[in-house]
Write a protein that holds these residues in place. Sequence first.
Motif, PDB file in Angstrom:
ATOM      1  N   PHE A  21       0.809  -1.219   0.000  1.00 10.28           N
ATOM      2  CA  PHE A  21       0.000   0.000   0.000  1.00 10.28           C
ATOM      3  C   PHE A  21       0.844   1.272   0.000  1.00 10.28           C
ATOM      4  N   ALA A  22       2.116   1.160   0.332  1.00  7.65           N
ATOM      5  CA  ALA A  22       2.984   2.340   0.387  1.00  7.65           C
ATOM      6  C   ALA A  22       3.820   2.529  -0.874  1.00  7.65           C
ATOM      7  N   ALA A  23       3.873   1.543  -1.757  1.00  2.49           N
ATOM      8  CA  ALA A  23       4.751   1.615  -2.930  1.00  2.49           C
ATOM      9  C   ALA A  23       4.182   2.580  -3.968  1.00  2.49           C
ATOM     10  N   PRO A  24       5.030   3.330  -4.671  1.00  2.00           N
ATOM     11  CA  PRO A  24       4.548   4.237  -5.711  1.00  2.00           C
ATOM     12  C   PRO A  24       4.101   3.479  -6.954  1.00  2.00           C
ATOM     13  N   GLU A  56       1.166  13.598  -2.811  1.00  2.00           N
ATOM     14  CA  GLU A  56       1.037  13.730  -1.367  1.00  2.00           C
ATOM     15  C   GLU A  56      -0.393  14.005  -0.925  1.00  2.00           C
ATOM     16  N   GLY A  57      -1.353  13.800  -1.816  1.00  2.13           N
ATOM     17  CA  GLY A  57      -2.745  14.090  -1.483  1.00  2.13           C
ATOM     18  C   GLY A  57      -3.377  13.025  -0.612  1.00  2.13           C
ATOM     19  N   PRO A  58      -4.685  13.104  -0.423  1.00  3.97           N
ATOM     20  CA  PRO A  58      -5.389  12.191   0.481  1.00  3.97           C
ATOM     21  C   PRO A  58      -5.482  10.774  -0.081  1.00  3.97           C
ATOM     22  N   THR A  59      -5.794   9.845   0.813  1.00  6.17           N
ATOM     23  CA  THR A  59      -6.067   8.461   0.427  1.00  6.17           C
ATOM     24  C   THR A  59      -7.568   8.274   0.307  1.00  6.17           C
ATOM     25  N   ALA A  60      -7.997   7.760  -0.851  1.00 10.12           N
ATOM     26  CA  ALA A  60      -9.406   7.458  -1.086  1.00 10.12           C
ATOM     27  C   ALA A  60      -9.580   5.946  -1.142  1.00 10.12           C
ATOM     28  N   LEU A  61     -10.425   5.417  -0.280  1.00  8.08           N
ATOM     29  CA  LEU A  61     -10.776   3.992  -0.266  1.00  8.08           C
ATOM     30  C   LEU A  61     -12.092   3.855  -1.013  1.00  8.08           C
ATOM     31  N   LEU A  62     -12.071   3.110  -2.119  1.00 10.26           N
ATOM     32  CA  LEU A  62     -13.185   3.049  -3.060  1.00 10.26           C
ATOM     33  C   LEU A  62     -13.692   1.610  -3.134  1.00 10.26           C
ATOM     34  N   VAL A  89      -3.120  10.853 -10.667  1.00  6.91           N
ATOM     35  CA  VAL A  89      -3.412  10.734  -9.238  1.00  6.91           C
ATOM     36  C   VAL A  89      -2.539  11.697  -8.446  1.00  6.91           C
ATOM     37  N   THR A  90      -3.129  12.335  -7.444  1.00  9.34           N
ATOM     38  CA  THR A  90      -2.396  13.288  -6.607  1.00  9.34           C
ATOM     39  C   THR A  90      -2.394  12.848  -5.148  1.00  9.34           C
ATOM     40  N   GLY A  91      -2.672  11.593  -4.904  1.00 10.50           N
ATOM     41  CA  GLY A  91      -2.680  11.025  -3.564  1.00 10.50           C
ATOM     42  C   GLY A  91      -2.564   9.518  -3.672  1.00 10.50           C
ATOM     43  N   ARG A  92      -3.471   8.814  -3.034  1.00  8.86           N
ATOM     44  CA  ARG A  92      -3.471   7.350  -3.111  1.00  8.86           C
ATOM     45  C   ARG A  92      -4.905   6.858  -3.281  1.00  8.86           C
ATOM     46  N   LEU A  93      -5.091   5.944  -4.243  1.00  7.84           N
ATOM     47  CA  LEU A  93      -6.373   5.286  -4.460  1.00  7.84           C
ATOM     48  C   LEU A  93      -6.238   3.824  -4.067  1.00  7.84           C
ATOM     49  N   ILE A  94      -7.148   3.346  -3.234  1.00  2.29           N
ATOM     50  CA  ILE A  94      -7.265   1.927  -2.926  1.00  2.29           C
ATOM     51  C   ILE A  94      -8.607   1.487  -3.500  1.00  2.29           C
ATOM     52  N   ILE A  95      -8.558   0.697  -4.572  1.00  2.61           N
ATOM     53  CA  ILE A  95      -9.741   0.362  -5.360  1.00  2.61           C
ATOM     54  C   ILE A  95     -10.095  -1.102  -5.129  1.00  2.61           C
ATOM     55  N   ILE A  96     -11.262  -1.341  -4.560  1.00  7.19           N
ATOM     56  CA  ILE A  96     -11.720  -2.705  -4.291  1.00  7.19           C
ATOM     57  C   ILE A  96     -13.132  -2.824  -4.886  1.00  7.19           C
ATOM     58  N   PRO A  97     -13.237  -3.278  -6.128  1.00  6.39           N
ATOM     59  CA  PRO A  97     -14.545  -3.279  -6.788  1.00  6.39           C
ATOM     60  C   PRO A  97     -15.575  -4.205  -6.159  1.00  6.39           C
ATOM     61  N   ALA A  98     -15.113  -5.261  -5.456  1.00  6.11           N
ATOM     62  CA  ALA A  98     -16.050  -6.249  -4.908  1.00  6.11           C
ATOM     63  C   ALA A  98     -15.591  -6.649  -3.513  1.00  6.11           C
ATOM     64  N   MET A  99     -15.929  -5.840  -2.513  1.00  3.95           N
ATOM     65  CA  MET A  99     -15.400  -6.085  -1.173  1.00  3.95           C
ATOM     66  C   MET A  99     -15.961  -7.377  -0.582  1.00  3.95           C
ATOM     67  N   GLY A 245      -9.310  16.011  -3.975  1.00  3.26           N
ATOM     68  CA  GLY A 245      -7.882  16.277  -4.106  1.00  3.26           C
ATOM     69  C   GLY A 245      -7.046  15.035  -4.333  1.00  3.26           C
ATOM     70  N   ALA A 246      -7.677  13.927  -4.728  1.00  2.00           N
ATOM     71  CA  ALA A 246      -6.950  12.685  -4.973  1.00  2.00           C
ATOM     72  C   ALA A 246      -6.629  12.458  -6.442  1.00  2.00           C
ATOM     73  N   MET A 247      -7.257  13.234  -7.345  1.00  2.00           N
ATOM     74  CA  MET A 247      -6.991  13.123  -8.783  1.00  2.00           C
ATOM     75  C   MET A 247      -6.950  14.514  -9.396  1.00  2.00           C
ATOM     76  N   ARG A 248      -6.237  14.602 -10.527  1.00  2.00           N
ATOM     77  CA  ARG A 248      -6.184  15.839 -11.290  1.00  2.00           C
ATOM     78  C   ARG A 248      -7.423  15.962 -12.169  1.00  2.00           C
ATOM     79  N   GLY A 249      -7.760  17.185 -12.554  1.00  2.00           N
ATOM     80  CA  GLY A 249      -8.853  17.404 -13.482  1.00  2.00           C
ATOM     81  C   GLY A 249      -9.817  18.446 -12.986  1.00  2.00           C
TER      82      GLY A 249
END
Length: 340
Positions: A21-24, A56-62, A89-99, A245-249
């Motif tokens: 989770f910490a790797a770029p 360095e932006g926020p972490t979004a858990l999706l 991306v300007t932070g971190r996205l954790i994407i779990i489509p089917a929790m 603030g987790a993505m550009r656009g």
Amino acid sequence: MLQMQPPPSLVPSPVTATVDFAAPGVQHGFLRLPYSRDDAAWGSVMIPVTVVNHGEGPTALLTGANHGDEYEGPIALFDLAATVRPEEVTGRLIIIPAMNYPAFAAGTRTSPIDRGNLNRSFPGRPDGTVTQKIADYFQRVLLPMADVVLDFHSGGKTLDFLPYCAAHVLPDKRQEAAAFDLVRAFGAPWSCRMLEIDAVGMYDTAAEDMGKIFVTTELGGGGTASARTAGIARRGLRNLLIAAGAMRGEVTAQPTRWLDMPDADCFAFAEDGGLIEFLIDLGGPVSADQPVARIFPIGRTGLAPIAVHARRAGLLMARHFPGIVKPGDCVAVIGEEVEG
């Protein structure tokens, strides 16, 4: 001599992640939960996960498929995982489509393994059922990493909703305001100040109690996704991530109408079972005590249908799906349109 068991908080989670989770950069992998079963003695539940780290932006858990028969979220999240580029991306996205992956694979609301409803299983247990172990991993590992949580829902096989994005009224008004700012940015056709009638054990509550900014949706239903509702999910997901603030656009502003669910009178329940006929379509106006549906007994002919009355005025924001109901089923939800 009786041996005392350690409390669940001291038992390590059996779930392991194949991603760092910490790797770029972008990583695709799994949350692996050992699950011994008849056809695989050393088997596992494998929950797909994508992590995107850039900035360095926020972490979004999706998350999607908290309930396994709800599809707009998985569509939007599998698509995002397949197409996102690190430079967006300007932070971190954790994407779990089917929790709740077992339920998702089976197309059922609850897990076919233990009949667990993941969204009523928090905080979970590391030594419990499969569903409780998944909840525990989210509670103790994933939620603490997050700043923003977006959990997609729709009506599944038993409800149909006006497509809306929602957050809850909270004691912490700054946390509440931040959540409703993201609801507004999501830009669903409807936005809702949501009331829960069965909030014990919910993922929502677990996230909010940690101070996380929590947003959810109800984007249709009937156990399928339409082109329209999948499009609402895709566009809203990117809008929310940009606003957070987790993505550009640039947020693509969309008109939205606001609904409030101020009390338990919003919900109408069947007291009898049978064939339901709705007298109001979704989005239609409703007066207090107006019949919104009637239920035909199906055991014999010649019996009069039984009316289900609205307990308040507003508009029909959700209805039962499909056509046969049982006593105790939620038949209709009435929302009050308010200023945003």
